[in-house]
Design an enzyme around this catalytic site. Structure first.
Site, mmCIF file in Angstrom:
data_model
loop_
_atom_site.group_PDB
_atom_site.id
_atom_site.type_symbol
_atom_site.label_atom_id
_atom_site.label_comp_id
_atom_site.label_asym_id
_atom_site.label_seq_id
_atom_site.Cartn_x
_atom_site.Cartn_y
_atom_site.Cartn_z
ATOM 1 N N ARG A 73 -42.635 0.512 -11.260
ATOM 2 C CA ARG A 73 -44.035 0.635 -10.850
ATOM 3 C C ARG A 73 -44.942 0.885 -12.057
ATOM 4 N NH1 ARG A 73 -44.282 4.523 -5.620
ATOM 5 N NH2 ARG A 73 -45.676 2.961 -4.802
ATOM 6 N N LYS A 128 -40.907 21.613 6.165
ATOM 7 C CA LYS A 128 -39.859 20.692 5.739
ATOM 8 C C LYS A 128 -38.509 21.368 5.923
ATOM 9 C CE LYS A 128 -38.945 17.306 2.130
ATOM 10 N NZ LYS A 128 -39.369 16.752 0.825
ATOM 11 N N GLU A 149 -45.803 7.381 -11.003
ATOM 12 C CA GLU A 149 -45.066 6.869 -12.151
ATOM 13 C C GLU A 149 -45.984 6.264 -13.209
ATOM 14 O OE1 GLU A 149 -42.414 7.124 -8.651
ATOM 15 O OE2 GLU A 149 -44.362 6.151 -8.974
#
Length: 619
Positions: A395, A282, A367
């Site tokens: 969510r 990354k 979540e």
């Protein structure tokens, strides 16, 4: 910098014409272009730098829009946009009427599906692949999924339903794990072997022939498959993906564009759903992002030659104010825990983590789990503070109802990025939480500046009964609101100089626009009082009694008009048989919110000072 190769790519077909030897130099040009471009416009940097070779290889091997590329979250789609003819629009990335920071089918036929939230790509891709089967359409469906998405349960729900879709390819962009040296060569050899079309045909033919042998055929096939499973278990330490029905390939080097292209081209002959495990870095190619990929996940404009670790001296914001004050409050409140969903830095909880690592929990992109986990903590006497962006907290709506509210548990929701959010557009707006908190009876406080945030956060921690929420905007406090100081009352009133028959009511940082609108009206000879709420649900005691003496009230909020706090005020005023006129200004349901600055969004939605003042004059 000159981009001689990149400037020749105006469509995926141009990429296919490029000699193979120029693919790696093209990737380096893309990397340089993205660093230069994002440093000017802001956007998602680390994730895009890590997926350049993967994206180039996909477009080299597959043909969109016949083949569908589905991005999980979508913030790693910048290279895809460059390769599909949108390079010249990058100077208006995430600007009003400019290029979206996420895939958007309205923007290009090459964008298969909108993607702003995580864990969705596999389910979407399975649906697309199944539709292709039902309609007898050619082409593959490729889901590019980051390893972070695998912390969310929806990924596994999807993988459990892949069936035998031989037009489905899932690519795991794994930027957390490294290829084991002791098995690297053999696993690479097996990957090359197993992606060879001749291997797949021979495998299928062998199993068919063995199955036809009376009595012994089926046991032989099972024995052959069992032996391979044992070998794979030794090589990869896990057979989860294959047990779910995938043909597992990898780990492969996610930055070797030539080998990736060869692998993807061989998948045109796949006989089963394929799972490709690609290992990437990354932030690849930009040292600050490689060293601090989380901090450079989403950035504002910056100087690439002087890119500092944002964690060393982060810009002042509501998030950092919240995080620093929660850390201070937790010193004497040993039952306070902090929970986030893969957004430690975004929510400012890095301060809490450094001081109280045992009481800090990052649950990943989960979540729903975050909220039910908090309920479990609260049921045993802990005081969890759940810090989640407004757009992602929705969510966990079911978990808030069933796992927190029904037991009236002691959970504090810290709702970051509440209200209008710049740059990320329709998928990231924090415009629903006041309405759904109101529906399920959770008290909500909405400070307009840092002083109010710190005061009311402490108040909520010490109140100690049932679920409650505090919501605050992205970014810093407006100077005009900073000057207001701290309101220690559920609401404040800013009186006009003369007697007023009209009142504004609002909350949060939108207060700055409302105060400005009152000044504009004052200049035109109309006196308007301004009510600024901190407690927005339930409405503060005494508020309605005060408001009934006005002839006209305009309620402005960065929330849905239908079901929002303005609706709540209207219902309350009707109980008083108030004869006046109430004007609501918020977000209309069904309206897509574009990507733009907050100031521009307010103009688009009629929530800027001029529009609010004009609404009073018209009504």
């Amino acid at each position: 910098m000159a981009y001689s190769l990149l400037e020749r790519i105006n469509s995926p077909q141009d990429l296919k014409k490029l000699p193979a030897g120029q693919l790696a130099p093209l990737c380096e040009e893309i990397r340089a272009f993205l660093i230069e471009s994002v440093s000017k416009t802001g956007g998602h940097l680390s994730s895009n730098l890590g997926t350049i070779e993967l994206t180039v290889a996909m477009h080299r091997a597959f043909t969109t829009p016949m083949d569908k590329i589905v991005f999980d979250v979508g913030h790693q789609c910048y290279t895809h946009k460059l390769l599909t003819g949108r390079r010249q629009q990058f100077d208006v990335l995430r600007k009003l009427n400019g290029l979206s920071g996420f895939p958007s089918p309205r923007e290009s036929v090459h964008d298969a599906f909108i993607a702003g939230h995580g864990n969705t790509a596999i389910s979407v891709a399975i649906g697309m692949a199944r539709a292709k089967k039902l309609k007898n359409e050619p082409g593959k469906v490729i889901a590019l999924v980051g390893d972070g998405a695998f912390t969310g349960g929806m990924v596994y729900e999807g993988m459990n339903n892949i069936d035998t879709l031989n037009n489905l390819i899932v690519i795991l962009n794994d930027n957390k794990m490294s290829i084991s040296k002791n098995v690297g060569s053999l696993s690479r050899y097996l990957t090359v072997l197993r992606t060879n079309p001749e291997y797949n045909r021979a495998k299928a033919n062998t199993e068919t022939i063995l199955s036809a042998i009376p009595l012994l055929g089926s046991p032989l096939v099972r024995a052959l498959q069992g032996g391979k499973a044992l070998l794979r278990r030794g090589l990869y330490h896990s057979t989860m993906f294959e047990e779910m029905g995938f043909q597992y390939l990898g780990p492969v080097d996610g930055h070797d564009v030539i080998k990736l292209t060869e692998l993807f081209q061989n998948l045109h002959h796949q006989t089963a759903p394929v799972f490709v495990h690609a290992v990437t870095v990354k932030g690849k190619g930009f040292k600050p992002a490689e060293e601090n990929p989380g901090e450079f996940h989403g950035v504002s404009s910056f100087d690439p030659s002087h890119a500092l670790d944002p964690d060393v001296a982060p810009a002042a914001s509501f998030s950092t104010c919240f995080g620093q004050h929660l850390e201070a409050l937790a010193e004497s409140r040993t039952n306070v825990c902090a929970i986030t969903a893969a957004m430690k830095y975004g929510t400012g909880l890095q301060y809490f983590y450094r001081h109280f690592p045992d009481r800090f929990f990052d649950v990943g992109m989960a979540e729903q789990h975050a909220v039910t986990f908090a309920a479990g903590l609260a049921s045993q006497g802990m005081l969890p503070v759940v810090a989640i962006y407004s757009t992602f907290l929705q969510r966990a709506y079911d978990q808030m109802i069933h796992d927190v509210c029904l037991m009236d548990l002691n959970v504090v929701f810290a709702v970051d990025r509440a209200g209008l959010v710049p740059g990320d557009g329709e998928t990231h707006q924090g415009i629903y939480d006041p309405a759904f908190f109101r529906q399920i009876g959770i008290p909500v406080y909405s400070p307009c500046n840092y002083a109010e945030l710190t005061y009311w956060l402490e108040y909520l921690l010490d109140q100690g009964k049932g679920p409650r929420a505090i919501r605050y905007a992205r970014g810093g406090e407006p100077e005009t609101l900073s000057l207001l100081g701290c309101s220690k009352q559920p609401y404040d009133v800013y009186k006009a100089e003369g007697p007023a028959k009209t009142a504004f009511v609002t909350y949060g940082t939108l207060t700055a626009e409302v105060l400005k609108a009152a000044q504009l009206l004052k200049q035109q000879g109309t006196d308007v009082d301004v009510y600024k709420l901190v407690q927005i649900n339930p409405l503060p005691d005494g508020l309605c009694e005060e408001l009934t003496r006005y002839d006209h009230i305009l309620f402005a909020e960065e929330c849905m008009e239908q079901g929002g706090i303005g609706d709540s005020l209207g219902a309350a005023l009707s109980e008083y048989r108030w004869p006046g006129h109430l004007t609501l200004r918020g977000v209309h349901s069904g309206r897509a919110i574009p990507h733009a600055s907050v100031a521009e969004l307010r103009e688009v939605l009629g929530l800027d000072a001029s529009s609010l003042a004009n609404a009073i004059e018209r009504d």
